[in-house]
Motif scaffolding. Structure first.
Motif, PDB file in Angstrom:
ATOM      1  N   LYS A 184       0.819  -1.215   0.000  1.00 28.46           N
ATOM      2  CA  LYS A 184       0.000   0.000   0.000  1.00 28.46           C
ATOM      3  C   LYS A 184       0.854   1.267   0.000  1.00 28.46           C
ATOM      4  CE  LYS A 184      -4.011  -2.227   2.093  1.00 28.46           C
ATOM      5  NZ  LYS A 184      -4.974  -2.273   3.219  1.00 28.46           N
ATOM      6  N   ASN A 189      -3.985   2.442  -4.303  1.00 29.57           N
ATOM      7  CA  ASN A 189      -5.273   1.752  -4.417  1.00 29.57           C
ATOM      8  C   ASN A 189      -5.142   0.232  -4.293  1.00 29.57           C
ATOM      9  OD1 ASN A 189      -3.909   1.847  -6.964  1.00 29.57           O
ATOM     10  ND2 ASN A 189      -5.780   1.190  -8.007  1.00 29.57           N
ATOM     11  N   GLN A 191      -5.348  -3.445  -3.029  1.00 29.70           N
ATOM     12  CA  GLN A 191      -6.278  -4.207  -2.197  1.00 29.70           C
ATOM     13  C   GLN A 191      -5.675  -5.578  -1.911  1.00 29.70           C
ATOM     14  OE1 GLN A 191      -9.282  -2.953  -1.062  1.00 29.70           O
ATOM     15  NE2 GLN A 191      -8.682  -1.013  -2.039  1.00 29.70           N
ATOM     16  N   ASN A 222      -6.872  -6.428 -11.095  1.00 28.02           N
ATOM     17  CA  ASN A 222      -6.177  -6.590  -9.811  1.00 28.02           C
ATOM     18  C   ASN A 222      -4.692  -6.906  -9.995  1.00 28.02           C
ATOM     19  OD1 ASN A 222      -6.476  -9.223 -10.777  1.00 28.02           O
ATOM     20  ND2 ASN A 222      -6.716 -10.088  -8.719  1.00 28.02           N
TER      21      ASN A 222
END
Length: 364
Positions: A184, A189, A191, A222
């Motif tokens: 992070k 952003n 996840q 992702n």
């Protein structure tokens, strides 16, 4: 023994990494080492590291690296010091050192390292004759891979008798002890469960970031692409990312001082170069325990083969397919990590220094 290394800059790059890791070890072996730099660095922390290790860095007073006045700067420096060897790296430093030979009554031994399998000069026949003259003034030419030597001999066959291969080396300990950054802190952003694919390279035409950006558009959202490094193509690639609506997936970090920590945080590492002398950063990724993917080009192929995955240079679809395959098959990654550790152990900085010591001593 006193050696002067001549290089264009200390910006982030393979040649600069080699100097930063090797020169303190040469000093330990009683080799007094200094660096003459044509242009002050604008990125990275190589200057800071070298100075902290007691390495003397001398900056040219000539602003333009392509100015022939660099020859006079070097001439004054060499005449004021008792260097045994002057060792040049990269163009135009190679040219300026070579052209000194006939300007100094008793010149030191001149050697150069060829760091790439290709360059823009080889696109024009006139440079074939210029390079032939330039290389003639060197006692020895070091090539960083068999591919680099092969391409050099193809270009200028006369150099073969005085050329040899000393493969690049890395500081294995520095990489193995580095701790990974929090994902992070790299990707705002990010996840949990997202994947990070890192590429560390200057943003230049040679490194072909375009193919990786094109591959990103074929990946699930992702899967994040992280580019580390500065360069003249930054604005162009930033615009390309925006044009393809990839801002949340492709991230330009610019130059960083914590590269080993970023690599350690990655799930995969990629290098997509059009051409490459060796691919030092790929070995660094292997030593960091990260599966590597490289373009199938001379120099890079030798390093990646048997320990990573290769894709046809410029083929973004094949690159995307390999990334997806590896993410979906962690057992393949585990095997690649093990093979990468073994292969990276062959390229220690200690071996690199020892082989150069033997070369230096043989030339004096």
């Amino acid at each position: 023994m006193k050696v002067l290394h001549v290089i264009n800059s200390l910006d982030i790059g393979g040649a600069q990494t080699l100097l930063t890791d090797s020169l303190p070890r040469f000093v330990e072996k009683k080799v007094e080492s200094e660096v003459f730099v044509l242009k002050k660095s604008s990125e990275g922390n190589f200057e800071e590291i070298l100075k902290s290790k007691g390495i003397n860095i001398i900056y040219s007073q000539v602003e333009q690296i392509y100015s022939p006045l660099q020859i006079l700067e070097l001439k004054r420096l060499i005449q004021q010091n008792s260097y045994d060897i002057v060792h040049s790296h990269t163009f135009p430093s190679q040219y300026w050192v070579s052209l000194l030979k006939n300007l100094i009554k008793k010149p030191p031994v001149f050697i150069t390292t060829e760091h790439n399998t290709s360059n823009r000069r080889r696109e024009k026949k006139v440079f074939k004759y210029l390079d032939k003259f330039i290389y003639r003034n060197y006692r020895h030419i070091v090539c960083i891979s068999e591919g680099t030597l092969s391409e050099l001999i193809t270009w200028v066959s006369d150099v073969k008798p005085k050329s040899s291969v000393i493969e690049n080396g890395i500081d294995l300990k520095k990489l193995t002890v580095a701790s990974p950054l929090n994902p992070k802190d790299i990707i705002p952003n990010y996840q949990d469960g997202d994947k990070i694919i890192v590429m560390v390279a200057r943003l230049t035409e040679q490194k072909d970031h375009k193919t990786v950006i094109q591959a990103a558009s074929k990946l699930p959202r992702n899967m994040h692409i992280v580019f580390v490094g500065g360069g003249e193509k930054y604005s162009e690639y930033e615009a390309m990312i925006k044009q393809n609506n990839l801002e949340s997936q492709v991230h330009l970090l610019g130059p960083r001082k914590d590269v080993p920590n970023i690599i350690k945080a990655a799930d995969l590492f990629v290098l997509s170069s059009h051409f490459e002398g060796f691919g030092l950063v790929v070995v660094e990724a292997m030593a960091s325990g990260i599966p590597v993917i490289g373009s199938d080009v001379t120099g890079l192929t030798d390093v990646v083969s048997g320990a990573g995955k290769l894709f046809q240079q410029g083929d973004s679809q094949e690159l995307a397919n390999i990334i997806i395959e590896l993410v979906n098959h962690p057992e393949m990654c585990t095997a690649m990590i093990e093979a990468g550790y073994k292969k990276s152990s062959l390229y220690s900085i200690e071996r690199f220094v020892d082989e150069h010591m033997k070369l230096y001593q043989s030339l004096l």
